[in-house]
Write a protein that holds these residues in place. Structure first.
Motif, PDB file in Angstrom:
ATOM      1  N   LEU A   1      90.015  16.820  53.014  1.00  0.00           N
ATOM      2  CA  LEU A   1      90.764  17.825  52.251  1.00  0.00           C
ATOM      3  C   LEU A   1      91.776  18.556  53.126  1.00  0.00           C
ATOM      4  O   LEU A   1      92.910  18.817  52.704  1.00  0.00           O
ATOM      5  CB  LEU A   1      89.803  18.832  51.630  1.00  0.00           C
ATOM      6  CG  LEU A   1      89.015  18.376  50.399  1.00  0.00           C
ATOM      7  CD1 LEU A   1      88.039  19.463  49.964  1.00  0.00           C
ATOM      8  CD2 LEU A   1      89.947  18.011  49.251  1.00  0.00           C
ATOM      9  N   THR A   2      91.378  18.868  54.361  1.00  0.00           N
ATOM     10  CA  THR A   2      92.285  19.569  55.268  1.00  0.00           C
ATOM     11  C   THR A   2      93.485  18.700  55.625  1.00  0.00           C
ATOM     12  O   THR A   2      94.643  19.149  55.569  1.00  0.00           O
ATOM     13  CB  THR A   2      91.549  19.983  56.556  1.00  0.00           C
ATOM     14  OG1 THR A   2      90.449  20.826  56.220  1.00  0.00           O
ATOM     15  CG2 THR A   2      92.490  20.729  57.496  1.00  0.00           C
ATOM     16  N   LEU A   3      93.214  17.449  55.982  1.00  0.00           N
ATOM     17  CA  LEU A   3      94.311  16.534  56.318  1.00  0.00           C
ATOM     18  C   LEU A   3      95.227  16.306  55.125  1.00  0.00           C
ATOM     19  O   LEU A   3      96.453  16.338  55.242  1.00  0.00           O
ATOM     20  CB  LEU A   3      93.746  15.197  56.809  1.00  0.00           C
ATOM     21  CG  LEU A   3      93.071  15.196  58.184  1.00  0.00           C
ATOM     22  CD1 LEU A   3      92.418  13.842  58.447  1.00  0.00           C
ATOM     23  CD2 LEU A   3      94.083  15.506  59.289  1.00  0.00           C
ATOM     24  N   GLY A   4      94.618  16.059  53.953  1.00  0.00           N
ATOM     25  CA  GLY A   4      95.422  15.818  52.754  1.00  0.00           C
ATOM     26  C   GLY A   4      96.194  17.043  52.324  1.00  0.00           C
ATOM     27  O   GLY A   4      97.387  16.958  51.999  1.00  0.00           O
ATOM     28  N   GLY A   5      95.535  18.203  52.321  1.00  0.00           N
ATOM     29  CA  GLY A   5      96.206  19.433  51.904  1.00  0.00           C
ATOM     30  C   GLY A   5      97.327  19.828  52.843  1.00  0.00           C
ATOM     31  O   GLY A   5      98.420  20.209  52.403  1.00  0.00           O
ATOM     32  N   TRP A   6      97.069  19.723  54.141  1.00  0.00           N
ATOM     33  CA  TRP A   6      98.102  20.068  55.119  1.00  0.00           C
ATOM     34  C   TRP A   6      99.299  19.119  55.014  1.00  0.00           C
ATOM     35  O   TRP A   6     100.457  19.553  55.075  1.00  0.00           O
ATOM     36  CB  TRP A   6      97.508  20.025  56.529  1.00  0.00           C
ATOM     37  CG  TRP A   6      98.512  20.320  57.610  1.00  0.00           C
ATOM     38  CD1 TRP A   6      99.165  21.496  57.835  1.00  0.00           C
ATOM     39  CD2 TRP A   6      98.989  19.405  58.603  1.00  0.00           C
ATOM     40  NE1 TRP A   6     100.016  21.378  58.913  1.00  0.00           N
ATOM     41  CE2 TRP A   6      99.933  20.102  59.399  1.00  0.00           C
ATOM     42  CE3 TRP A   6      98.712  18.070  58.893  1.00  0.00           C
ATOM     43  CZ2 TRP A   6     100.585  19.493  60.462  1.00  0.00           C
ATOM     44  CZ3 TRP A   6      99.362  17.475  59.964  1.00  0.00           C
ATOM     45  CH2 TRP A   6     100.283  18.173  60.725  1.00  0.00           C
ATOM     46  N   THR A   7      99.036  17.835  54.816  1.00  0.00           N
ATOM     47  CA  THR A   7     100.115  16.856  54.669  1.00  0.00           C
ATOM     48  C   THR A   7     100.941  17.149  53.424  1.00  0.00           C
ATOM     49  O   THR A   7     102.173  17.054  53.440  1.00  0.00           O
ATOM     50  CB  THR A   7      99.545  15.428  54.597  1.00  0.00           C
ATOM     51  OG1 THR A   7      98.754  15.173  55.756  1.00  0.00           O
ATOM     52  CG2 THR A   7     100.654  14.393  54.522  1.00  0.00           C
ATOM     53  N   TRP A   8     100.252  17.510  52.327  1.00  0.00           N
ATOM     54  CA  TRP A   8     100.958  17.813  51.079  1.00  0.00           C
ATOM     55  C   TRP A   8     101.835  19.057  51.243  1.00  0.00           C
ATOM     56  O   TRP A   8     103.001  19.058  50.828  1.00  0.00           O
ATOM     57  CB  TRP A   8      99.945  18.023  49.962  1.00  0.00           C
ATOM     58  CG  TRP A   8     100.595  18.369  48.652  1.00  0.00           C
ATOM     59  CD1 TRP A   8     101.223  17.522  47.780  1.00  0.00           C
ATOM     60  CD2 TRP A   8     100.705  19.685  48.083  1.00  0.00           C
ATOM     61  NE1 TRP A   8     101.700  18.212  46.701  1.00  0.00           N
ATOM     62  CE2 TRP A   8     101.409  19.548  46.851  1.00  0.00           C
ATOM     63  CE3 TRP A   8     100.268  20.956  48.476  1.00  0.00           C
ATOM     64  CZ2 TRP A   8     101.676  20.626  46.029  1.00  0.00           C
ATOM     65  CZ3 TRP A   8     100.547  22.045  47.654  1.00  0.00           C
ATOM     66  CH2 TRP A   8     101.243  21.878  46.447  1.00  0.00           C
ATOM     67  N   ILE A   9     101.288  20.118  51.838  1.00  0.00           N
ATOM     68  CA  ILE A   9     102.047  21.352  52.045  1.00  0.00           C
ATOM     69  C   ILE A   9     103.271  21.084  52.928  1.00  0.00           C
ATOM     70  O   ILE A   9     104.386  21.570  52.650  1.00  0.00           O
ATOM     71  CB  ILE A   9     101.155  22.447  52.655  1.00  0.00           C
ATOM     72  CG1 ILE A   9     100.099  22.890  51.653  1.00  0.00           C
ATOM     73  CG2 ILE A   9     101.994  23.638  53.117  1.00  0.00           C
ATOM     74  CD1 ILE A   9      99.035  23.795  52.241  1.00  0.00           C
ATOM     75  N   ARG A  10     103.060  20.289  53.972  1.00  0.00           N
ATOM     76  CA  ARG A  10     104.156  19.978  54.870  1.00  0.00           C
ATOM     77  C   ARG A  10     105.261  19.211  54.139  1.00  0.00           C
ATOM     78  O   ARG A  10     106.448  19.477  54.338  1.00  0.00           O
ATOM     79  CB  ARG A  10     103.632  19.135  56.047  1.00  0.00           C
ATOM     80  CG  ARG A  10     104.629  18.913  57.163  1.00  0.00           C
ATOM     81  CD  ARG A  10     104.015  18.125  58.310  1.00  0.00           C
ATOM     82  NE  ARG A  10     104.957  18.018  59.409  1.00  0.00           N
ATOM     83  CZ  ARG A  10     105.950  17.148  59.461  1.00  0.00           C
ATOM     84  NH1 ARG A  10     106.142  16.299  58.461  1.00  0.00           N
ATOM     85  NH2 ARG A  10     106.779  17.123  60.497  1.00  0.00           N
TER      86      ARG A  10
END
Length: 386
Positions: free
Chosen positions: A372-381
């Motif tokens: 979730l952290t990797l996916g969420g951070w990638t999406w926000i970026r």
């Protein structure tokens, strides 16, 4: 007579007759539906044959079926037309794949004859289609003729294995024929280089092909959801069951989020053909690992056995490795992911592996947080860049 015949039946599109901004057709979407059942069959049969032979059989069957899918995807993309000919052969291929899939349990049980005959008929369909593209476009023989020769050799071995003197010999010949089928395109990358440069064809995977990979990934994620929902519909008497269910759901959501944020609007181009072929090969490995993730998620929810938990950790780490290999190299990415994203993916891989020594429930929660952290951070970026 010939002109009238072509007007209602149609002919294959030449490789130089590209379609700008091509969209996936309803026929292509329909042809992918059969793989929903095939993926489910893989997971179910692997559950009944959870041993070394079962895993080898899974990989062999997956590579056979995915090779068919890849060949038809490329045919649609390079030569498909909106005509009766294309519709008829696509529907025939769907039926042939479906019939072949009915022999999956036999292969897991060590019986290959039915599968060999059904799969061979399926292969003859697109071998014929590619032969017709060569006849309609003689310059395309540079790549198509070696492809067809290799497949004829592979088919001769494949069908000949029916009369092998022992099961071990038959299995060896079947695997040899599979290696011929899946390595042919990569092996003749030099031929593709010559034809593509001669005919000014770009070395790329267009958005329609990438979308087909994304749809296949969605099929596998759907199987993951189906597996845990099916388990909960049968047994949901304790709070612990719901806890495991939610943890498994979050794992699937995290995998979905990370895959689609990394792969969304990705442009794949190269200066030669082999990097494009390599990208497809890595994506094939990724989808196989996602299928195994589906299996291990379902088994972990059902039994909470440490063996299945460790299997889930291994395939999740491999999924992250495959995503890194798909998105980081400049070899085929127009916009590779940033060094910081590479670092965090590597941290995620290391963190997943470190969970091997942690109890299953705690480790599963940590894996969920990593995804979730990797996916969420990638999406926000990605949103901030837009």
């Amino acid at each position: 007579m010939t002109a009238n015949h072509r007007s209602w039946w149609g002919a294959p599109r030449t490789i130089t007759n590209t379609i700008e901004n091509r969209k996936i057709s309803w026929l292509e979407l329909f042809s992918d539906l059969v793989y929903v059942v095939i993926i489910h069959s893989f997971v179910e049969n692997l559950s009944a044959h959870f041993n070394l032979y079962g895993f080898v059989t899974f990989w062999v069957l997956f590579l056979f079926f995915f090779n068919t899918w890849t060949n038809m995807v490329l045919y649609f993309d390079l030569h498909g037309e909106n005509n009766l000919r294309n519709v008829c052969f696509a529907l025939l291929q769907i039926v042939a794949v479906a019939v072949t899939a009915t022999f999956t349990p036999d292969v897991f049980a060590g019986h290959y004859t039915g599968f060999i005959l059904a799969y061979s008929f399926n292969q003859l369909i697109y071998m014929y289609l590619y032969l017709k593209t060569m006849i309609a476009d003689p310059l395309h023989a540079t790549t198509t003729r070696p492809f067809l020769i290799a497949y004829v050799v592979g088919e001769a071995l494949f069908i000949g294995s029916i009369w092998a003197p022992s099961l071990a010999v038959q299995q060896g010949v079947v695997i040899l024929s599979l290696l011929i089928f899946i390595s042919t395109v990569m092996a003749e990358s030099g031929n593709f280089d010559r034809e593509f440069k001669l005919r000014d064809i770009p070395f790329e995977l267009n958005s329609a092909v990438l979308e087909r990979y994304g749809l296949f990934t969605m099929i596998v994620l759907g199987e993951s959801l189906a597996g845990i929902i099916e388990h909960m519909s049968e047994e949901h008497t304790h709070l612990t069951d719901y806890t495991h269910f939610v943890i498994a759901m979050v794992c699937i959501i995290g995998t979905w989020l990370l895959y689609y944020t990394l792969m969304d609007e990705r442009e794949i181009t190269a200066h030669r053909y082999w990097p494009i072929s390599l990208f497809r090969g890595v994506h094939r490995f990724l989808i196989a690992c996602l299928t195994l993730q589906s299996f291990f998620i379902a088994q972990t929810v059902e039994s909470n056995d440490p063996v299945y938990y460790r299997g889930l950790l291994i395939v999740t780490a491999l999924i992250l490795c495959a995503l890194l290999a798909l998105t980081a190299p400049k070899l085929y990415n127009v916009t590779p992911i940033a060094p910081r994203q590479v670092t965090w993916l590597c941290v995620g891989i290391a963190g997943t592996v470190l969970m091997m020594g942690v109890p299953a429930t705690i480790g599963s929660v940590v894996i969920d947080l990593i995804l979730l952290t990797l996916g969420g951070w990638t999406w926000i970026r990605a949103e901030l860049i837009k």
